[in-house]
Design an enzyme around this catalytic site. Structure first.
Site, short mmCIF file in Angstrom:
data_model
loop_
_atom_site.label_atom_id
_atom_site.label_comp_id
_atom_site.label_asym_id
_atom_site.label_seq_id
_atom_site.Cartn_x
_atom_site.Cartn_y
_atom_site.Cartn_z
N ARG A 278 1.06 -1.61 0.04
CA ARG A 278 0.15 -0.01 -0.09
C ARG A 278 0.72 1.40 -0.62
O ARG A 278 0.17 2.70 -0.42
CB ARG A 278 -1.04 -0.06 1.36
CG ARG A 278 -2.12 1.28 1.21
CD ARG A 278 -3.15 0.71 2.57
NE ARG A 278 -3.35 -0.45 2.94
CZ ARG A 278 -4.32 -0.95 2.82
NH1 ARG A 278 -5.27 -0.20 2.40
NH2 ARG A 278 -4.46 -1.75 3.68
N TYR A 319 -14.43 -2.86 3.69
CA TYR A 319 -14.07 -1.96 5.24
C TYR A 319 -14.05 -1.13 5.48
O TYR A 319 -14.85 -0.27 6.77
CB TYR A 319 -12.80 -2.00 4.64
CG TYR A 319 -11.94 -2.95 4.20
CD1 TYR A 319 -11.97 -4.35 4.27
CD2 TYR A 319 -10.87 -2.79 3.22
CE1 TYR A 319 -10.82 -5.40 3.81
CE2 TYR A 319 -9.92 -3.62 2.23
CZ TYR A 319 -10.30 -5.06 2.55
OH TYR A 319 -9.23 -5.72 1.90
N CYS A 344 -27.23 -3.16 -8.20
CA CYS A 344 -27.73 -2.41 -6.97
C CYS A 344 -27.17 -3.39 -5.31
O CYS A 344 -28.67 -4.69 -5.06
CB CYS A 344 -29.12 -3.32 -7.99
SG CYS A 344 -29.48 -3.00 -9.01
C1 LIG Z 1 -0.59 -8.05 1.99
C2 LIG Z 1 0.65 -8.33 2.63
C3 LIG Z 1 1.55 -6.96 2.42
C4 LIG Z 1 1.05 -5.70 2.01
O1 LIG Z 1 0.82 -5.71 2.95
P1 LIG Z 1 0.64 -3.36 2.30
O2 LIG Z 1 -0.05 -3.23 3.52
O3 LIG Z 1 0.17 -3.68 1.62
O4 LIG Z 1 1.92 -3.42 3.04
C5 LIG Z 1 3.02 -8.27 2.59
N1 LIG Z 1 3.22 -9.25 3.12
C6 LIG Z 1 2.18 -9.66 2.98
C7 LIG Z 1 2.64 -11.46 3.39
C8 LIG Z 1 0.67 -9.86 2.49
O5 LIG Z 1 -0.24 -9.92 3.13
#
Ligand SMILES: *Cc1c(COP(=O)(O)O)cnc(C)c1O
Length: 419
Positions: A278, A319, A344
């Protein structure tokens, strides 16, 4: 910091006015900024510059678009994949197999084989059972799988419950209390090179504290394993850094994170790796949409009905997530409105009673911070087809994922001849 800014009253992605993309590609459409991706990648790398050659694996699930992966591959990033499909994507983006780490609680036998055949850098094992299965497959093929054991440190990441992964009741990793015993058992198996510990406690973390607590537990475990004579050369600290979804939201910076990691891991003597998703992609994308109409039913706030919906951007429905919504050509007027998609069900609501730029039928608007967990979560619910994606680079742009019309999806369906 991102490259979606107003210029002479029009919102641009880098040097491209968004109305131009809307006219060329149609709406809804995801628009990513290459310069923003690159900037975030460099800021993250720079934040870890106090560490000895950290390995950075982009969490592909946050934005698996091939062009996005290619931008990050060129920045020297590897990939954290959680399925065979993501592994194929990482390889297609020319990520080196040794830079790929495979996470996930439910890797199938076929996926374990796929990872071995690609000779990926590391499997993050989520259970003793998975370790036994991988050992058997690798040994039978005369191969050695490099592995880390993912632990569940039982810390509250203080994030949305659906994206918390490090509490004892979550499905991920092995309990700390059993980690030493499981690591030792797996290290004795053929076909596995147990080389370290992995941890990832959740996503959209707004505080470094839970991360620090988790890392300290990992540090203690590493010491315990070593004193039991086990080899530990690697530690994977996962991802999870939050991004601001509201203009005034304050999040820990990558620099704060890097300093904390450097402090906590100072004496670990391991190769560290990271799995940011993210924080790299989130603010590098917007979802561009057009207002279909404004519906006024009563004296309450009007419904601004846009052509994007929960199938294109699921986070609000899934969420209760907030995305800032801004007009592409703001006229200075503000209003209080509900923003909804055409689907919908009532869950298809992006904002309620939101004070925001005034919007009228035909106007363009953006959902900000939609570069991560946006297009990747899209579905074709209500037979709406899949939303396209565009990558901007300076004054040029390219469609990096075609709109997949509902008719193309239907073309994959069959009515059996006995109907
Ligand atoms: C989803 C995930 C991430 C990434 O998480 P972010 O919050 O997007 O940084 C990293 N490692 C694992 C194992 C994940 O499942």
């Amino acid at each position: 910091m991102n490259h979606f800014e107003l210029r002479d009253g029009v919102l641009y992605a880098e040097d491209v006015p968004l109305p131009y993309i809307a006219a060329e590609v149609g709406t809804p459409v995801y628009v990513y900024s290459r310069a923003t991706l690159v900037r975030h990648a460099r800021v993250f790398r720079e934040a870890l510059s106090g560490l000895n050659k950290p390995h950075i694996a982009f969490a592909v699930k946050s934005n698996p678009n091939l062009a996005v992966l290619k931008v990050l591959q060129k920045e020297g990033f590897g990939a954290d994949v959680v399925s065979g499909g993501e592994l194929v994507r990482a390889l297609a983006a020319d990520m080196a197999p040794q830079d790929i780490v495979f996470s996930g609680v439910g890797k199938t036998r076929a996926e374990l084989v796929q990872g071995l055949e690609a000779d990926i850098g590391q499997f993050n094992l989520e259970s003793e059972e998975e370790g036994h299965e991988l050992s058997a497959i690798a040994a039978a093929q005369g191969k050695v799988a490099r592995c880390a054991l993912r632990v569940n440190p039982d810390v509250d990441a203080r994030t949305h419950e659906k994206i918390s992964t490090g509490k004892a009741e979550n499905k991920f990793g092995v309990p700390m209390s059993r980690a030493g015993e499981i690591y030792a058992a797996l290290a004795a198996l053929p076909g596995l090179d147990m080389r370290g510990i992995a941890v990832h406690i959740g996503s959209q973390l707004s505080s470094l504290e839970p991360l620090e607590t988790a890392f300290e537990k990992v540090g203690a475990l590493i010491a315990e394993l070593r004193s039991a004579g086990l080899k530990v050369t690697h530690a994977d600290l996962g991802g999870g850094l939050g991004v601001p979804y509201k203009a005034d939201e304050v999040m820990p910076t990558p620099a704060d994170y890097g300093a904390m990691v450097a402090r906590v891991t100072k004496h670990w003597d391991v190769a560290l790796s990271f799995e940011p998703g993210r924080v790299i992609a989130g603010n590098a994308g917007v979802l561009l949409t057009r207002v279909i109409r404004v519906k006024r039913s009563s004296n309450a706030s009007p419904f601004v009905v846009v052509d994007a919906a929960m199938n294109d951007l699921a986070r609000p429905a899934m969420y209760g997530a907030w995305h800032d919504i801004d007009a592409v050509v703001p006229n200075g007027a503000r209003h209080i409105a509900h923003v909804v998609g055409p689907i919908c069900e009532t869950g298809d609501t992006f904002a309620m009673n939101r004070e925001m730029d005034a919007l009228q039928a035909g106007d363009l608007a953006v959902f900000r911070t939609a570069g991560a967990y946006g297009a990747t979560m899209a579905s074709s619910y209500n037979s709406r087809g899949f939303v396209p994606e565009v990558l901007v680079d300076g004054d040029r742009f390219a469609v990096v994922a075609d709109r997949l019309p509902a008719a193309d999806i239907m073309a994959a369906e069959r009515v059996p001849d006995w109907l």
